[in-house]
Design a protein around this motif. Sequence first.
Motif, PDB file in Angstrom:
ATOM      1  N   MET A  25      72.471  55.238  85.361  1.00  0.00           N
ATOM      2  CA  MET A  25      71.212  55.302  86.094  1.00  0.00           C
ATOM      3  C   MET A  25      70.628  56.719  86.114  1.00  0.00           C
ATOM      4  O   MET A  25      69.782  57.036  86.929  1.00  0.00           O
ATOM      5  CB  MET A  25      71.412  54.791  87.529  1.00  0.00           C
ATOM      6  CG  MET A  25      71.892  53.338  87.590  1.00  0.00           C
ATOM      7  SD  MET A  25      70.878  52.185  86.640  1.00  0.00           S
ATOM      8  CE  MET A  25      69.458  52.045  87.689  1.00  0.00           C
ATOM      9  N   SER A 101      58.756  46.308  89.227  1.00  0.00           N
ATOM     10  CA  SER A 101      59.606  47.296  89.897  1.00  0.00           C
ATOM     11  C   SER A 101      60.663  47.862  88.959  1.00  0.00           C
ATOM     12  O   SER A 101      61.061  49.010  89.095  1.00  0.00           O
ATOM     13  CB  SER A 101      60.249  46.704  91.149  1.00  0.00           C
ATOM     14  OG  SER A 101      60.984  45.540  90.828  1.00  0.00           O
ATOM     15  N   THR A 102      61.134  47.075  87.974  1.00  0.00           N
ATOM     16  CA  THR A 102      62.055  47.578  86.959  1.00  0.00           C
ATOM     17  C   THR A 102      61.616  47.069  85.590  1.00  0.00           C
ATOM     18  O   THR A 102      61.148  45.939  85.463  1.00  0.00           O
ATOM     19  CB  THR A 102      63.512  47.128  87.214  1.00  0.00           C
ATOM     20  OG1 THR A 102      63.568  45.708  87.184  1.00  0.00           O
ATOM     21  CG2 THR A 102      64.033  47.633  88.538  1.00  0.00           C
ATOM     22  N   THR A 103      61.768  47.909  84.581  1.00  0.00           N
ATOM     23  CA  THR A 103      61.372  47.543  83.221  1.00  0.00           C
ATOM     24  C   THR A 103      62.267  46.448  82.663  1.00  0.00           C
ATOM     25  O   THR A 103      61.796  45.463  82.102  1.00  0.00           O
ATOM     26  CB  THR A 103      61.437  48.776  82.293  1.00  0.00           C
ATOM     27  OG1 THR A 103      60.635  49.799  82.866  1.00  0.00           O
ATOM     28  CG2 THR A 103      60.920  48.444  80.918  1.00  0.00           C
ATOM     29  N   GLU A 104      63.561  46.620  82.796  1.00  0.00           N
ATOM     30  CA  GLU A 104      64.528  45.706  82.188  1.00  0.00           C
ATOM     31  C   GLU A 104      64.547  44.333  82.842  1.00  0.00           C
ATOM     32  O   GLU A 104      64.664  43.324  82.184  1.00  0.00           O
ATOM     33  CB  GLU A 104      65.939  46.315  82.278  1.00  0.00           C
ATOM     34  CG  GLU A 104      66.089  47.622  81.545  1.00  0.00           C
ATOM     35  CD  GLU A 104      66.329  47.439  80.066  1.00  0.00           C
ATOM     36  OE1 GLU A 104      66.972  46.448  79.693  1.00  0.00           O
ATOM     37  OE2 GLU A 104      65.870  48.288  79.304  1.00  0.00           O
ATOM     38  N   TRP A 105      64.480  44.317  84.165  1.00  0.00           N
ATOM     39  CA  TRP A 105      64.717  43.059  84.858  1.00  0.00           C
ATOM     40  C   TRP A 105      63.469  42.491  85.513  1.00  0.00           C
ATOM     41  O   TRP A 105      63.554  41.523  86.249  1.00  0.00           O
ATOM     42  CB  TRP A 105      65.817  43.253  85.909  1.00  0.00           C
ATOM     43  CG  TRP A 105      67.055  43.805  85.282  1.00  0.00           C
ATOM     44  CD1 TRP A 105      67.967  43.129  84.522  1.00  0.00           C
ATOM     45  CD2 TRP A 105      67.513  45.161  85.316  1.00  0.00           C
ATOM     46  NE1 TRP A 105      68.949  43.973  84.090  1.00  0.00           N
ATOM     47  CE2 TRP A 105      68.707  45.235  84.563  1.00  0.00           C
ATOM     48  CE3 TRP A 105      67.044  46.328  85.909  1.00  0.00           C
ATOM     49  CZ2 TRP A 105      69.419  46.403  84.390  1.00  0.00           C
ATOM     50  CZ3 TRP A 105      67.751  47.493  85.746  1.00  0.00           C
ATOM     51  CH2 TRP A 105      68.923  47.520  84.995  1.00  0.00           C
TER      52      TRP A 105
END
Length: 128
Positions: A25, A101-105
């Motif tokens: 992270m 809020s998150t790119t991956e998820w």
Amino acid sequence: MTEKALFNYMKDNHFEDLVMARGQMSRWDCYSPSLRYRLELKCRKRHYNTLLLEKSKFDSMVKECRRHSDVPLYVNSTPSGIYAFDLSLIEPEWFTKKLPSTTEWGGKWIDKEVTLLDVSKAKLLKLF
């Protein structure tokens, strides 16, 4: 191009001592101890003439690099090429944009402060 392929390209062609960041992270992806560069790598599936960068990422990279006298480098691959931005030379214009809020998820959509970096102002590392 995957992030691993981009890392390998950067290691093979620009920073032979490039190592991955210790923490998953971490606010940057890799580091060159001898040349003192901290790199954030981003792989785009489509080419854009302007590439998005979040203010929180910019601030973290620049702050840490100032603390260690390193150079913050933001490296993006697109289907057209690989572009590098020296963040210490950029004076971004920030604006708010709704993003996941998150790119991956994915996640819920939230307001984020971002800037757009014009690829014409980047160092072109490779043309596809």
